[in-house]
Design an enzyme around this catalytic site. Structure first.
Site, PDB file in Angstrom:
ATOM      1  CD  GLU A  66      -2.148  -8.647  -3.234  1.00 37.59           C
ATOM      2  OE1 GLU A  66      -2.666  -8.789  -4.373  1.00 37.59           O
ATOM      3  OE2 GLU A  66      -1.920  -7.534  -2.747  1.00 37.59           O
ATOM      4  CB  SER A 120      -0.920   0.015   1.226  1.00 37.17           C
ATOM      5  OG  SER A 120      -0.183  -0.189   2.409  1.00 37.17           O
ATOM      6  CD  GLU A 136      -7.315  -5.307   0.901  1.00 36.76           C
ATOM      7  OE1 GLU A 136      -6.196  -5.881   0.903  1.00 36.76           O
ATOM      8  OE2 GLU A 136      -7.492  -4.154   0.481  1.00 36.76           O
ATOM      9  CE  LYS A 161      -0.168  -8.294   3.398  1.00 39.16           C
ATOM     10  NZ  LYS A 161      -0.655  -8.039   2.020  1.00 39.16           N
ATOM     11  CG  ASP A 221       2.443  -6.712   1.153  1.00 43.73           C
ATOM     12  OD1 ASP A 221       2.029  -7.876   1.296  1.00 43.73           O
ATOM     13  OD2 ASP A 221       1.698  -5.715   1.109  1.00 43.73           O
TER      14      ASP A 221
HETATM   15  O1  KIV Z   1      -0.409  -3.460   1.421  1.00 37.40           O
HETATM   16  C1  KIV Z   1      -1.045  -3.382   2.469  1.00 37.40           C
HETATM   17  O2  KIV Z   1      -0.964  -2.422   3.225  1.00 37.40           O
HETATM   18  C2  KIV Z   1      -1.941  -4.478   2.799  1.00 37.40           C
HETATM   19  C3  KIV Z   1      -2.983  -4.183   3.826  1.00 37.40           C
HETATM   20  C4  KIV Z   1      -4.050  -3.408   3.200  1.00 37.40           C
HETATM   21  C5  KIV Z   1      -3.445  -5.381   4.503  1.00 37.40           C
HETATM   22  O3  KIV Z   1      -1.862  -5.517   2.242  1.00 37.40           O
END
Ligand code: KIV
Length: 288
Positions: A139, A70, A206, A137, A108
């Site tokens: 997706e 994000s 999400e 993390k 991420d």
């Molecule tokens: O990239 C991010 O901040 C996220 C959150 C919205 C969970 O994946």
């Protein structure tokens, strides 16, 4: 008894984990998150992009800090997360990890940084070794099971992100609530189970209906953290700039301004943590 609370002191001692046995504030790890799920204590999480905010999150009692892609939108000014690169996430993780002591740091994996098992492994290692992340993390649904299994097989802690997957925005045609129809909901439950069985340690949901968030959480042994996934999940996460009223213009329905009535950002963060723990956030108006 050694009571160590200062991260600068910790950097100077050997066998940090042994010194920490008697510390009042134990750093959060995957076992802590599982214990919190087991005893029904909600996990308070926020995104974080630099050291100053990391110190505030730590002071404010946040359990999990996420260097989310994000950052492409709230830091870099892009309209999606797609342009974010590995260099960006490594850089911001490095900044955040310097400011954190107790919260668990997740980083991420950006768009197309895990298109093959080997690429995913090499990039996850970078996030951990160069960025200081404890967990990565990514997706994905059923299509990522093999990648998660490969990373878990190399003892890398993984968070699997389901529901609205912003990296797929151009494929799905916008930022939309997912899992509204029965078929999509069943598929998401099956995907969540498959990712857990493949070795995911945390599942993040999400923008899905609150009932589906609760159903997936009940079906899984691993902790489930939600953003716009209702109150029935094990923890909540929001974008830190949204809760501190830094983001201008229209904001997602699921977010809440915790600066209202707060004297400053630290109090705003503390109020968010309290609201997650006492379950006053999310309220019905934040749910789908
Ligand atoms: O990239 C991010 O901040 C996220 C959150 C919205 C969970 O994946």
């Amino acid at each position: 008894m050694i009571v160590v609370t200062d991260s600068a002191i910790l950097r100077r001692v050997m066998y940090t984990h042994l010194q920490l046995r008697d510390a009042e504030r134990q750093p959060v790890n995957v076992a802590t998150l599982r214990q919190m799920k087991a005893r029904g204590e909600k996990i308070a999480s926020l995104t974080c992009y630099d050291a100053s905010f990391a110190v505030l999150l730590d002071e404010g009692g946040v359990d999990v800090a996420l260097v989310g892609d994000s950052l492409g939108m709230v830091i870099q000014g892009h309209d999606t997360t797609v342009p974010v690169t590995m260099e960006d996430i490594v850089y911001h993780s490095r900044l955040v990890s310097r400011g954190l002591y107790r919260p668990f740091l997740i980083a991420d994996m950006p768009f197309m940084s895990y298109a093959s098992k080997e690429q995913a492994l090499a990039n996850a290692v970078r996030l951990m070794q160069e960025g200081g992340a404890r967990m990565v993390k990514l997706e994905g649904g059923a299509g990522q099971v093999e990648i998660v299994e490969f990373l878990a097989g190399h003892d890398i802690a993984v968070c699997a992100h389901l529901g609205l997957k912003p990296q797929s925005v151009h494929k799905i045609g916008g930022f939309k609530v997912q899992g509204r129809d029965e078929k999509a909901a069943r598929q998401m439950i099956a995907d969540a189970r498959a990712l857990q069985d493949a070795g995911a340690d945390v599942v993040l949901l999400e923008c899905i209906p609150a009932e589906l968030g609760a159903e997936i959480t009940a079906a899984l042994e691993v902790p489930v953290i939600g953003i716009g996934a209702g109150p029935g999940v094990d923890g909540q996460i929001l974008v830190v700039y949204d809760i501190l009223d830094i983001t201008t213009g229209r904001k997602p329905r699921f977010t809440r301004n915790f600066m209202e009535g707060s004297s400053g950002p630290l109090e705003g963060i503390k109020r968010y943590v309290t609201a997650v723990k006492d379950r006053s956030y999310p309220a019905p108006e934040h749910c789908f």
